[in-house]
Design an enzyme around this catalytic site. Structure first.
Site, PDB file in Angstrom:
ATOM      1  CG  ASP A  27     -59.163 -50.010  -3.035  1.00 57.59           C
ATOM      2  OD1 ASP A  27     -59.567 -49.184  -2.191  1.00 57.59           O
ATOM      3  OD2 ASP A  27     -58.230 -49.774  -3.821  1.00 57.59           O
ATOM      4  CG  HIS A  39     -50.756 -47.359  -2.460  1.00 55.81           C
ATOM      5  ND1 HIS A  39     -51.013 -48.568  -3.080  1.00 55.81           N
ATOM      6  CD2 HIS A  39     -51.870 -46.607  -2.594  1.00 55.81           C
ATOM      7  CE1 HIS A  39     -52.251 -48.544  -3.566  1.00 55.81           C
ATOM      8  NE2 HIS A  39     -52.794 -47.376  -3.286  1.00 55.81           N
ATOM      9  CB  CYS A  66     -24.690 -18.142 -25.395  1.00 53.66           C
ATOM     10  SG  CYS A  66     -24.086 -16.990 -26.664  1.00 53.66           S
ATOM     11  CB  SER A 110     -28.657 -16.775 -30.899  1.00 54.61           C
ATOM     12  OG  SER A 110     -28.749 -18.162 -30.676  1.00 54.61           O
TER      13      SER A 110
END
Length: 594
Positions: free
Chosen positions: A118, A226, A413, A456
């Site tokens: 870069d 990377h 449940c 519930s």
């Protein structure tokens, strides 16, 4: 063992251009240059070099870090973003095309992450642009705090702190500052920020195999974006331990990477690396803020939590800390149209929590009706024993209910019912006016509402509210068995009305509907009430067991195949049958004992 990574893509070679096309289709304020595949530039749709009268702010780098950098193009942030191939620096010609497209007489600032490719490509593009008459400045961001100095000419890697620098530079440019001043603001911000990452997995490049570098139960500290190895591999730790370690590393006085000392103001960024759920990122943020305040003596002024600079599908996060002052906060709070900059983060922070309002059942009644009576009536004793038996039956059934629900639902449940039952057992000791049956039923509903989540919880609260309304119309001196039966029918009707289920839908009503029918029938025939209760509880058990042969028409079970449904009864129906049966047996035992 390595294996082929799964991706929702077409051709691995086209992922960047197709990403840009989708991004621009999604956000009408963005455009891209028609130069695929060599030139991959996203820019503001309202900016042209011929007419733009402010400093252009350009960033970019290899792709695979989305939403960085293209997702931060917009008024008040980036003017353009240059996209390289995945994890590859964009070519010089692409960077030059971006500069030419958006740079007017005020010039442009290039914000570049500190990677060799870069720096070289953006640097060469900047020199070429200058030779063409453009005013260009570069700020290199290296905010990595994972590795100890020295690092030779490579320096610190550019990480998620770059996003904060982009925002500050973009706000400065939008305010009309000169190129020199915008560059100065960006450079100062880049020197104030430090970042360190933690990964639970490595990333998978499109079309390549998934690496098995990180084994089970391991995490990598200080890795690069990377996929390059980090500073250390360690056993997976609780998030508060991980956050504490990362913050100590960033704020270390030995490395002195960031000029932050006790008493300073800071902003915090929790950045997801691509595959980390928002829930986990928010948990990390919730641990980081008090740690910064209490352990490091810092005032946290802003918190940015989300995915800003990712590493494809890597699981993990990075933390960035930036020293803040009024100028930096002003730039961070400034309005932007960049689509991936978070909204709702600006401004002073109110207290994180406020008191929970007391529920009406505990705050709007007289002192006399609030608590447990000093002396129980006969009905009060029976009601207390019945409640205890019913709740304990649910407690004892928790694991079986979870086992059944894991096959036909979401597996919780039993845990949900357990929370309600234990709350009832605890609240009964203090809050239930057991000599008043109607108010006691209402308090049971309040207990359920407080601790039971999901469908519930609300259905049982509705159940109790309907029974309360029916019983409230009855004499307080004593509720007859017939009135209890009518209250049960009213509760069933309310659950059916609001929940949408009825007999045969494979729900708790398949236990309660036959129970209510038998109870009314036996009471009308003049049978002893406790015996009628027992017979109706047998009907409840039979009804719950019969759900094995029913096709679900309500709840998550509707998505389950008939073959699996036939292997277990409905957990909700079995829970209802269990507490109903336990209540019936308790009533019979107590009346026989008396």
């Amino acid at each position: 063992m390595a294996f082929q990574g799964k991706k929702l893509i077409s051709d691995p070679n086209d992922v960047v251009t197709e990403f840009i096309e989708g991004l621009v289709e999604t956000y009408p304020g963005l455009q891209f240059l028609d130069g695929f595949p060599q030139v991959k530039v996203v820019l503001r749709a309202d900016v042209s070099s011929a007419t733009y009268n402010k400093v252009a702010v350009i960033s970019g780098g290899g792709s695979g870090h989305e939403p960085a950098h293209a997702g931060f193009v917009g008024e008040g942030m980036l003017t353009a973003a240059i996209c390289g191939d995945v994890f590859a620096s964009p070519p010089v010609d692409s960077i030059l095309a971006g500069i030419r497209a958006v740079t007017g007489p005020m010039g442009c600032l290039l914000i570049v992450t500190n990677y060799t490719g870069d720096r070289l490509n953006f640097g060469l593009a900047a020199e070429q642009a200058k030779s063409e008459g453009y005013k260009v400045e570069i700020v290199i961001v290296g905010d990595d705090c994972a590795l100890p100095p020295p690092r030779g000419i490579a320096g610190r890697r550019g990480l998620a702190g770059t996003i904060l620098v982009n925002k500050i530079a973009g706000a400065a440019a939008a305010a009309g500052l000169s190129l020199a001043d915008v560059a100065a603001e960006a450079k100062r911000a880049s020197e104030m920020v430090g970042t360190m990452g933690v990964a639970l997995s490595v990333c998978t490049l499109p079309g390549q195999v998934t690496s098995d570098r990180l084994g089970p139960g391991k995490m990598e500290l200080g890795l690069g974006i990377h996929g390059e190895p980090g500073a250390a591999v360690a056993d997976l730790q609780p998030v508060d331990v991980v956050v504490s370690h990362v913050l100590k590393q960033i704020l270390s006085t030995e490395t002195n990477y960031v000029p932050i000392t006790r008493g300073n103001r800071v902003v915090l960024m929790i950045n997801g690396l691509g595959a980390t759920p928002v829930m986990e990122l928010m948990i990390a943020a919730g641990k980081a803020v008090p740690n910064l305040q209490l352990e490091h003596g810092l005032a946290v002024e802003r918190v940015y939590t989300g995915s800003f600079m990712t590493s494809l599908d890597m699981a993990g996060f990075s933390i960035s800390i930036m020293k803040a002052d009024e100028v930096i906060l002003k730039h961070l709070d400034a309005t932007t149209k960049a689509p991936h900059w978070p909204v709702g983060v600006d401004g002073n922070r109110p207290p994180a929590k406020i008191p929970v309002p007391m529920p009406p059942s505990h705050s709007m009644k007289s002192d006399e009706s609030l608590g447990r009576p000093l002396q129980l009536s006969q009905q009060g004793h029976v009601l207390e024993g019945t409640i205890e038996a019913a709740a304990e039956a649910v407690v004892n059934l928790r694991d079986r209910l979870n086992e059944w629900d894991s096959k036909v639902g979401d597996g919780d449940c039993g845990s949900t019912m357990f929370r309600g039952a234990t709350a009832i057992l605890e609240d009964k000791k203090k809050y239930y006016p057991l000599n008043d049956a109607a108010e006691t039923v209402n308090e049971i509903g309040a207990s359920i509402r407080r601790v039971m989540g999901g469908t519930s919880g609300i259905l049982y609260h509705i159940f109790c509210k309907a029974a309360y309304a029916k019983l409230k119309a009855s004499s307080k001196s004593g509720i007859t068995s017939k009135q209890w039966a009518e209250a049960l029918e009213a509760s069933i009707a309310a659950v059916s009305k609001y929940g949408g289920a009825t007999a045969g839908y494979r729900t708790m009503l398949d236990a309660l509907i036959p129970a209510a029918a038998v109870l009314q029938e036996r009471l009308s025939a003049g049978i002893d009430p406790s015996t009628a209760f027992i017979l109706s509880s047998e009907a409840a058990i039979a009804g719950a067991e019969s759900t094995k042969h029913m096709q679900a028409q309500a709840g998550r079970s509707t998505y389950i195949s008939p073959e699996i449904l036939a292997s277990v009864p409905d957990p909700g129906a079995m829970a209802a049958a269990a507490w109903y049966r336990a209540a019936a047996l308790a009533v019979k035992d107590m009346y026989q004992a008396s």
